[in-house]
Design an enzyme around this catalytic site. Sequence first.
Site, PDB file in Angstrom:
ATOM      1  N   LYS A  31      -3.612  35.427  -1.825  1.00 61.66           N
ATOM      2  CA  LYS A  31      -4.406  35.901  -0.682  1.00 61.66           C
ATOM      3  C   LYS A  31      -5.499  34.887  -0.313  1.00 61.66           C
ATOM      4  CE  LYS A  31      -2.108  39.565   0.419  1.00 61.66           C
ATOM      5  NZ  LYS A  31      -1.484  39.714   1.747  1.00 61.66           N
ATOM      6  N   GLY A  84       7.540  43.031   7.501  1.00 62.47           N
ATOM      7  CA  GLY A  84       7.268  44.080   6.516  1.00 62.47           C
ATOM      8  C   GLY A  84       6.936  45.384   7.201  1.00 62.47           C
ATOM      9  N   ALA A  85       7.687  45.675   8.266  1.00 63.76           N
ATOM     10  CA  ALA A  85       7.289  46.756   9.184  1.00 63.76           C
ATOM     11  C   ALA A  85       7.726  48.147   8.728  1.00 63.76           C
ATOM     12  CB  ALA A  85       7.865  46.474  10.573  1.00 63.76           C
ATOM     13  N   ARG A  88      14.724  45.875   3.828  1.00 60.38           N
ATOM     14  CA  ARG A  88      15.801  46.858   3.703  1.00 60.38           C
ATOM     15  C   ARG A  88      15.989  47.621   5.010  1.00 60.38           C
ATOM     16  NH1 ARG A  88      13.165  47.120  -1.075  1.00 60.38           N
ATOM     17  NH2 ARG A  88      11.997  48.917  -0.368  1.00 60.38           N
ATOM     18  N   TYR A 144      -2.103  37.152  -7.715  1.00 56.16           N
ATOM     19  CA  TYR A 144      -2.138  37.831  -6.411  1.00 56.16           C
ATOM     20  C   TYR A 144      -3.325  37.325  -5.593  1.00 56.16           C
ATOM     21  CZ  TYR A 144      -2.683  41.418  -2.877  1.00 56.16           C
ATOM     22  OH  TYR A 144      -2.835  42.063  -1.684  1.00 56.16           O
ATOM     23  N   ASP A 200      14.568  39.051   4.831  1.00 57.43           N
ATOM     24  CA  ASP A 200      13.708  38.796   3.680  1.00 57.43           C
ATOM     25  C   ASP A 200      12.931  37.521   3.997  1.00 57.43           C
ATOM     26  OD1 ASP A 200      12.527  38.162   1.285  1.00 57.43           O
ATOM     27  OD2 ASP A 200      14.273  38.743   0.078  1.00 57.43           O
ATOM     28  N   GLY A 258      -9.525  45.955   1.662  1.00 57.95           N
ATOM     29  CA  GLY A 258      -9.566  46.266   0.234  1.00 57.95           C
ATOM     30  C   GLY A 258      -8.523  47.318  -0.081  1.00 57.95           C
ATOM     31  N   SER A 293      -6.474  39.967   2.447  1.00 57.34           N
ATOM     32  CA  SER A 293      -6.969  40.989   1.509  1.00 57.34           C
ATOM     33  C   SER A 293      -8.373  40.607   1.082  1.00 57.34           C
ATOM     34  CB  SER A 293      -6.048  41.038   0.284  1.00 57.34           C
ATOM     35  OG  SER A 293      -6.615  41.833  -0.740  1.00 57.34           O
TER      36      SER A 293
HETATM   37  C1  8X3 Z   1      -5.069  44.829  -1.945  1.00 62.46           C
HETATM   38  C2  8X3 Z   1      -6.477  44.977  -2.367  1.00 62.46           C
HETATM   39  O1  8X3 Z   1      -8.115  45.046  -4.309  1.00 62.46           O
HETATM   40  O2  8X3 Z   1      -5.890  45.875  -4.729  1.00 62.46           O
HETATM   41  O3  8X3 Z   1      -4.838  43.614  -1.336  1.00 62.46           O
HETATM   42  O4  8X3 Z   1      -6.256  43.531  -4.517  1.00 62.46           O
HETATM   43  S1  8X3 Z   1      -6.657  44.854  -4.054  1.00 62.46           S
END
Ligand code: 8X3
Length: 255
Positions: free
Chosen positions: A159, A13-14, A39, A155, A62, A186, A142
Amino acid sequence: MFSLTGKTAFVTGASRGIGAACAHVLARAGARLVLCARRSAPLENLVSTLTDNPAVYHFTCDVRDPDEVAAGLSALPSDFAEIDILVNNAGLSRNLTGVHDHGIDDIDDMVDTNVKGLLYVTRAVVPGMVRRNRGHVVNIGSTAGHDVYAGGGVYCATKHAVGAITRGLKIDLHGTAVRVTTVDPGLVETDFSLVRFRGDSERAAAVYADTRPLVPEDVAEAVLWCLTRPERVNIAEVIMTSVDQSSATLVHRRK
Ligand code: 8X3
């Protein structure tokens, strides 16, 4: 002190955001770079901005596709083939809605990229590190791996999975010299929210409005710090936010 001379670092994802910042910071520290992104145009653009003249090999990939991952890594030129550092950065968020309200596409994008993609890359790279008995895996997790917030359940689950994979990998590499770290930021001002809201720039901008989030370089500098500790040291986890952020949902805004 922060030298990575002689090391080969692979960043997924560079092409932008934290991945691009890692490419710049690791290049400045002297690492040889293997870079991939989905891409080609943004990836080539990033490569053209690596002005410190590092050795760079890049390919489109990908991470959701295990065959693409395997093919890309097995085609590395011999002088890039021994990866010392893996930065598992590729990841994304889709939508901010109930766990039960997400579309199938949202679920697949997040789980397939953040969890399965990270595993596909890890299983392709780590056996070589074990054979050579050297290496360092840095997963970009995260604060969402430590907390759960409204609309972010899926999400956050991905994480949390990155956290569990990081701890599990360290245990499974017990007795080897391979190091494993997760760096968990964050709010970082990147395209993260633009991707989450599928191009709704007004909604994305509101996430960072009137506050001072981290910038990608802050995260990349933390990655570099973890990578450059003495070889006996394994940093398990770095949790970092801007001073304006005190929890997933408590963000100081100046207006
Ligand atoms: C991104 C941080 O707080 O938007 O991983 O989930 S948050």
